[in-house]
Scaffold this motif. Structure first.
Motif, PDB file in Angstrom:
ATOM      1  N   UNK A  68       0.860  -1.196   0.000  1.00  0.00           N
ATOM      2  CA  UNK A  68       0.000   0.000   0.000  1.00  0.00           C
ATOM      3  C   UNK A  68       0.885   1.230   0.000  1.00  0.00           C
ATOM      4  N   UNK A  69       0.665   2.109  -0.965  1.00  0.00           N
ATOM      5  CA  UNK A  69       1.356   3.401  -0.990  1.00  0.00           C
ATOM      6  C   UNK A  69       0.765   4.275   0.104  1.00  0.00           C
ATOM      7  N   UNK A  70       1.638   4.829   0.912  1.00  0.00           N
ATOM      8  CA  UNK A  70       1.234   5.751   1.971  1.00  0.00           C
ATOM      9  C   UNK A  70       1.975   7.063   1.767  1.00  0.00           C
ATOM     10  N   UNK A  71       1.551   8.120   2.421  1.00  0.00           N
ATOM     11  CA  UNK A  71       2.359   9.336   2.383  1.00  0.00           C
ATOM     12  C   UNK A  71       3.775   9.023   2.891  1.00  0.00           C
ATOM     13  N   UNK A  72       4.767   9.269   2.077  1.00  0.00           N
ATOM     14  CA  UNK A  72       6.148   9.071   2.498  1.00  0.00           C
ATOM     15  C   UNK A  72       6.740   7.703   2.211  1.00  0.00           C
ATOM     16  N   UNK A  73       5.998   6.780   1.582  1.00  0.00           N
ATOM     17  CA  UNK A  73       6.586   5.485   1.246  1.00  0.00           C
ATOM     18  C   UNK A  73       5.578   4.363   1.171  1.00  0.00           C
ATOM     19  N   UNK A  74       6.101   3.165   0.946  1.00  0.00           N
ATOM     20  CA  UNK A  74       5.270   1.977   0.820  1.00  0.00           C
ATOM     21  C   UNK A  74       5.227   1.193   2.128  1.00  0.00           C
ATOM     22  N   UNK A  75       4.062   0.610   2.399  1.00  0.00           N
ATOM     23  CA  UNK A  75       3.889  -0.316   3.497  1.00  0.00           C
ATOM     24  C   UNK A  75       3.600  -1.680   2.881  1.00  0.00           C
ATOM     25  N   UNK A  76       4.436  -2.670   3.187  1.00  0.00           N
ATOM     26  CA  UNK A  76       4.235  -4.029   2.695  1.00  0.00           C
ATOM     27  C   UNK A  76       3.702  -4.877   3.843  1.00  0.00           C
ATOM     28  N   UNK A  77       2.854  -5.848   3.513  1.00  0.00           N
ATOM     29  CA  UNK A  77       2.223  -6.682   4.542  1.00  0.00           C
ATOM     30  C   UNK A  77       2.260  -8.142   4.099  1.00  0.00           C
ATOM     31  N   UNK A  78       2.717  -9.009   4.995  1.00  0.00           N
ATOM     32  CA  UNK A  78       2.741 -10.454   4.750  1.00  0.00           C
ATOM     33  C   UNK A  78       2.726 -11.140   6.108  1.00  0.00           C
ATOM     34  N   UNK A  79       2.010 -12.243   6.220  1.00  0.00           N
ATOM     35  CA  UNK A  79       1.901 -12.900   7.527  1.00  0.00           C
ATOM     36  C   UNK A  79       3.262 -13.342   8.059  1.00  0.00           C
ATOM     37  N   UNK A  80       4.088 -13.949   7.206  1.00  0.00           N
ATOM     38  CA  UNK A  80       5.438 -14.307   7.611  1.00  0.00           C
ATOM     39  C   UNK A  80       5.671 -15.774   7.894  1.00  0.00           C
ATOM     40  N   UNK A  81       4.624 -16.584   7.850  1.00  0.00           N
ATOM     41  CA  UNK A  81       4.788 -18.014   8.121  1.00  0.00           C
ATOM     42  C   UNK A  81       5.546 -18.733   7.009  1.00  0.00           C
ATOM     43  N   UNK A  82       5.800 -18.048   5.918  1.00  0.00           N
ATOM     44  CA  UNK A  82       6.460 -18.660   4.776  1.00  0.00           C
ATOM     45  C   UNK A  82       7.927 -19.001   5.046  1.00  0.00           C
ATOM     46  N   UNK A  83       8.515 -18.409   6.089  1.00  0.00           N
ATOM     47  CA  UNK A  83       9.919 -18.651   6.398  1.00  0.00           C
ATOM     48  C   UNK A  83      10.082 -19.008   7.868  1.00  0.00           C
ATOM     49  N   UNK A  84      11.125 -19.783   8.195  1.00  0.00           N
ATOM     50  CA  UNK A  84      11.384 -20.088   9.605  1.00  0.00           C
ATOM     51  C   UNK A  84      11.780 -18.827  10.370  1.00  0.00           C
ATOM     52  N   UNK A  85      11.547 -18.851  11.668  1.00  0.00           N
ATOM     53  CA  UNK A  85      11.803 -17.677  12.513  1.00  0.00           C
ATOM     54  C   UNK A  85      13.218 -17.136  12.344  1.00  0.00           C
ATOM     55  N   UNK A  86      14.178 -18.006  12.189  1.00  0.00           N
ATOM     56  CA  UNK A  86      15.589 -17.602  12.128  1.00  0.00           C
ATOM     57  C   UNK A  86      15.888 -16.666  10.947  1.00  0.00           C
ATOM     58  N   UNK A  87      15.186 -16.847   9.833  1.00  0.00           N
ATOM     59  CA  UNK A  87      15.461 -16.038   8.636  1.00  0.00           C
ATOM     60  C   UNK A  87      14.306 -15.122   8.246  1.00  0.00           C
TER      61      UNK A  87
END
Length: 160
Positions: A68-87
């Protein structure tokens, strides 16, 4: 622009989080939503972005990631389960290198890493499931020249 960032409701939105989110220009949910939460959130603010988490049904209408484009830059959103905690944080920053901030969930642990761009923001759980440190959210105020973040956590509710 006032943005409320939350994640990991798992079917229950803490009423204190809902009250704080009311009137936001944008609500962002970083996955593991649960039943009826999308409707609750849609009623609280002007715009709603939700990404799917690993506990959301495969037929859920939400994408795996959003930008999402916001004033001053982009905000990206992803749950994060796609990778192990370490990386996970490194992989999210690599995938969304052009963003000002990356929002993730999954760990239920509140994180605000704003020393490196893109920032990494995890609001922790906004419900009652594994709400480490209490249910909460992150408030982001985005202007064309400055972004301010504040992590907010409420006292955990006592189990009955």
């Amino acid at each position: 622009m006032r943005i409320i960032i939350l994640a990991d409701t798992h079917g229950f939105l803490d009423p204190r989080v809902a009250e704080a989110a009311a009137g936001a220009e944008l609500l962002v949910h970083a996955g593991d939503v649960g039943a009826s939460i999308a409707d609750q959130l849609a009623a609280l603010g002007d715009e709603l972005i939700i990404v799917a988490g690993n506990n959301d049904p495969e037929e859920a209408p939400w994408p795996n990631a959003a930008i999402r484009e916001l004033p001053g830059g982009q905000l990206a959103v992803m749950h994060g389960h796609q990778w192990p905690a370490k990386t996970r944080h490194r992989k999210l920053r690599e995938r969304f290198a052009e963003a000002q901030a990356v929002v993730c969930g999954h760990s239920h642990r509140r994180v605000v890493e704003s020393e490196t761009v893109p920032w990494l923001l995890n609001p922790g759980a906004a419900g009652r499931s594994r709400a480490y440190g209490g249910p909460g959210y992150i408030e982001l105020i985005a202007t064309p020249t400055d972004w301010q973040v504040e992590a907010v956590a409420f006292e955990p509710r006592r189990r009955r």
